[in-house]
Design a protein around this motif. Structure first.
Motif, PDB file in Angstrom:
ATOM      1  N   GLU A  25      44.088  52.833  28.622  1.00 30.17           N
ATOM      2  CA  GLU A  25      44.229  51.865  28.613  1.00 30.17           C
ATOM      3  C   GLU A  25      45.415  52.311  30.241  1.00 30.17           C
ATOM      4  OE1 GLU A  25      45.318  47.788  27.526  1.00 30.17           O
ATOM      5  OE2 GLU A  25      46.132  48.919  25.912  1.00 30.17           O
ATOM      6  N   GLN A  26      46.473  52.702  29.688  1.00 25.95           N
ATOM      7  CA  GLN A  26      47.410  52.778  30.851  1.00 25.95           C
ATOM      8  C   GLN A  26      47.026  54.107  32.420  1.00 25.95           C
ATOM      9  OE1 GLN A  26      50.673  52.094  31.087  1.00 25.95           O
ATOM     10  NE2 GLN A  26      49.701  50.688  29.363  1.00 25.95           N
ATOM     11  N   SER A  27      46.019  54.809  31.445  1.00 22.09           N
ATOM     12  CA  SER A  27      44.893  55.709  32.820  1.00 22.09           C
ATOM     13  C   SER A  27      44.690  54.628  33.328  1.00 22.09           C
ATOM     14  CB  SER A  27      44.553  56.693  32.297  1.00 22.09           C
ATOM     15  OG  SER A  27      45.294  57.956  31.354  1.00 22.09           O
ATOM     16  N   ILE A  28      43.868  53.768  33.185  1.00 23.05           N
ATOM     17  CA  ILE A  28      42.649  52.744  33.749  1.00 23.05           C
ATOM     18  C   ILE A  28      44.346  52.062  34.744  1.00 23.05           C
ATOM     19  CG2 ILE A  28      41.385  50.400  33.744  1.00 23.05           C
ATOM     20  CD1 ILE A  28      40.729  51.704  31.317  1.00 23.05           C
ATOM     21  N   ILE A  29      45.657  51.670  34.182  1.00 25.68           N
ATOM     22  CA  ILE A  29      46.530  50.770  34.901  1.00 25.68           C
ATOM     23  C   ILE A  29      47.274  52.317  36.423  1.00 25.68           C
ATOM     24  CG2 ILE A  29      48.929  50.229  35.071  1.00 25.68           C
ATOM     25  CD1 ILE A  29      47.891  49.245  32.417  1.00 25.68           C
ATOM     26  N   GLN A  30      47.182  52.952  35.668  1.00 27.91           N
ATOM     27  CA  GLN A  30      47.465  54.542  36.996  1.00 27.91           C
ATOM     28  C   GLN A  30      46.976  54.284  37.596  1.00 27.91           C
ATOM     29  OE1 GLN A  30      48.012  57.957  34.892  1.00 27.91           O
ATOM     30  NE2 GLN A  30      50.109  57.593  34.038  1.00 27.91           N
ATOM     31  N   PHE A  34      47.202  53.135  42.275  1.00 28.18           N
ATOM     32  CA  PHE A  34      46.623  54.021  43.150  1.00 28.18           C
ATOM     33  C   PHE A  34      45.454  53.702  44.030  1.00 28.18           C
ATOM     34  CE2 PHE A  34      48.526  57.699  40.410  1.00 28.18           C
ATOM     35  CZ  PHE A  34      49.550  58.512  40.958  1.00 28.18           C
ATOM     36  N   LEU A  35      45.150  52.831  43.043  1.00 25.27           N
ATOM     37  CA  LEU A  35      44.164  52.911  44.433  1.00 25.27           C
ATOM     38  C   LEU A  35      43.617  51.227  44.725  1.00 25.27           C
ATOM     39  CD1 LEU A  35      41.061  53.539  41.644  1.00 25.27           C
ATOM     40  CD2 LEU A  35      41.312  54.427  43.973  1.00 25.27           C
ATOM     41  N   LEU A  74      38.396  48.771  37.256  1.00 23.90           N
ATOM     42  CA  LEU A  74      38.106  49.822  38.350  1.00 23.90           C
ATOM     43  C   LEU A  74      37.108  49.864  38.681  1.00 23.90           C
ATOM     44  CD1 LEU A  74      39.953  52.415  38.741  1.00 23.90           C
ATOM     45  CD2 LEU A  74      38.926  52.648  36.138  1.00 23.90           C
ATOM     46  N   LYS A  75      36.153  49.079  38.133  1.00 18.92           N
ATOM     47  CA  LYS A  75      34.663  49.272  38.177  1.00 18.92           C
ATOM     48  C   LYS A  75      33.708  48.487  39.432  1.00 18.92           C
ATOM     49  CE  LYS A  75      32.388  49.792  33.590  1.00 18.92           C
ATOM     50  NZ  LYS A  75      31.502  48.729  32.199  1.00 18.92           N
ATOM     51  N   GLU A  76      34.289  47.492  39.849  1.00 15.55           N
ATOM     52  CA  GLU A  76      34.569  47.026  41.191  1.00 15.55           C
ATOM     53  C   GLU A  76      34.643  47.626  42.379  1.00 15.55           C
ATOM     54  OE1 GLU A  76      36.941  42.791  41.630  1.00 15.55           O
ATOM     55  OE2 GLU A  76      35.884  41.843  39.530  1.00 15.55           O
ATOM     56  N   GLN A 138      42.185  61.332  33.980  1.00 10.20           N
ATOM     57  CA  GLN A 138      43.474  62.320  34.090  1.00 10.20           C
ATOM     58  C   GLN A 138      43.306  63.345  35.854  1.00 10.20           C
ATOM     59  OE1 GLN A 138      46.093  62.503  33.477  1.00 10.20           O
ATOM     60  NE2 GLN A 138      45.497  60.465  32.536  1.00 10.20           N
ATOM     61  N   PRO A 139      42.017  63.676  36.218  1.00 11.21           N
ATOM     62  CA  PRO A 139      41.522  65.251  37.666  1.00 11.21           C
ATOM     63  C   PRO A 139      41.546  63.686  38.464  1.00 11.21           C
ATOM     64  CG  PRO A 139      40.388  65.273  35.988  1.00 11.21           C
ATOM     65  CD  PRO A 139      40.273  64.239  35.326  1.00 11.21           C
ATOM     66  N   ILE A 140      40.863  62.121  38.633  1.00  6.34           N
ATOM     67  CA  ILE A 140      40.821  61.271  39.727  1.00  6.34           C
ATOM     68  C   ILE A 140      42.266  60.881  39.565  1.00  6.34           C
ATOM     69  CG2 ILE A 140      39.767  58.972  40.397  1.00  6.34           C
ATOM     70  CD1 ILE A 140      37.861  59.339  38.114  1.00  6.34           C
ATOM     71  N   ALA A 141      43.367  60.788  38.655  1.00  5.39           N
ATOM     72  CA  ALA A 141      44.203  60.040  39.181  1.00  5.39           C
ATOM     73  C   ALA A 141      45.401  61.661  39.498  1.00  5.39           C
ATOM     74  CB  ALA A 141      45.386  59.769  37.296  1.00  5.39           C
ATOM     75  N   LYS A 142      44.936  62.391  39.439  1.00  5.74           N
ATOM     76  CA  LYS A 142      45.781  63.853  39.886  1.00  5.74           C
ATOM     77  C   LYS A 142      45.349  63.648  41.561  1.00  5.74           C
ATOM     78  CE  LYS A 142      47.017  68.352  39.032  1.00  5.74           C
ATOM     79  NZ  LYS A 142      48.086  68.330  38.825  1.00  5.74           N
ATOM     80  N   LYS A 143      44.060  63.574  41.827  1.00  7.68           N
ATOM     81  CA  LYS A 143      43.517  64.069  43.132  1.00  7.68           C
ATOM     82  C   LYS A 143      44.770  62.780  43.642  1.00  7.68           C
ATOM     83  CE  LYS A 143      39.869  63.705  45.770  1.00  7.68           C
ATOM     84  NZ  LYS A 143      38.359  63.573  46.144  1.00  7.68           N
ATOM     85  N   LEU A 144      44.562  61.842  43.643  1.00 12.05           N
ATOM     86  CA  LEU A 144      44.911  60.292  44.419  1.00 12.05           C
ATOM     87  C   LEU A 144      46.799  60.207  44.903  1.00 12.05           C
ATOM     88  CD1 LEU A 144      42.663  57.743  42.208  1.00 12.05           C
ATOM     89  CD2 LEU A 144      42.957  58.242  45.173  1.00 12.05           C
TER      90      LEU A 144
END
Length: 170
Positions: A25-30, A34-35, A74-76, A138-144
């Motif tokens: 859940e926190q990763s989705i928030i992160q 970013f997005l 996030l899906k949107e 995690q890789p998506i968040a790291k890239k962002l």
């Protein structure tokens, strides 16, 4: 192992499972930070103080939403592939079940050793679903993060600034 210890083991695995759900859940928030927040605000920074207030407000607003609403947001944004979306949907279903019905649904199983062993095995499998979701996020968040200059070194510096006395315990 006696019954009391075995029950504690079930509770421990349940605790780990719900913790891992909260990590997802926190990763989705992160990602949403970013997005959405960074994307909309990074070029409009007028002061650090305003940025911090706006950031905190955005984070608090997201933190009040259910995991289902967060995942929908996030899906949107259409940044997830089909496999990641599917894994996150499974994680959401398991998270909701853990939070709202797991022990009710497993009340009979909890009464005997065989049932508790099945529960432990089931909880381990659920933990793996959450771990897989994190492996995708995690890789998506790291890239962002890198796009905004948040390198591993900078994040480590920030951690030391925020938690100077606790850093050895992390």
């Amino acid at each position: 192992m006696n019954k009391s210890e075995h029950c504690k083991e079930v509770y421990a695995y349940f605790g780990l499972a719900i913790f891992r759900a909260q990590c997802v859940e926190q990763s989705i928030i992160q990602l949403l930070i970013f997005l959405v927040f960074f994307k909309e605000n990074v070029t409009k920074i007028s002061s650090i103080e305003k940025w911090e207030v706006d950031f905190d407000d955005f984070d608090k607003a997201l933190s009040k939403k259910t995991m289902g609403h967060l995942l929908g947001a996030l899906k949107e944004l259409q940044v997830l592939n089909e496999v990641t979306e599917s894994t996150l949907s499974k994680a959401l279903i398991k998270r909701n079940w853990l939070a709202h019905g797991y022990f009710v649904d497993r009340a009979i199983e909890f009464l005997n050793t065989s049932g508790r062993n099945k529960m432990i095995s089931e909880l381990k499998d659920i933990i793996e679903i959450f771990n897989s979701a994190e492996d995708f996020l995690q890789p998506i968040a790291k890239k962002l993060a890198l796009q905004y200059g948040l390198t591993d070194e900078r994040l480590e510096e920030m951690k030391k600034e925020i938690y100077p006395s606790e850093i050895d315990d992390m």
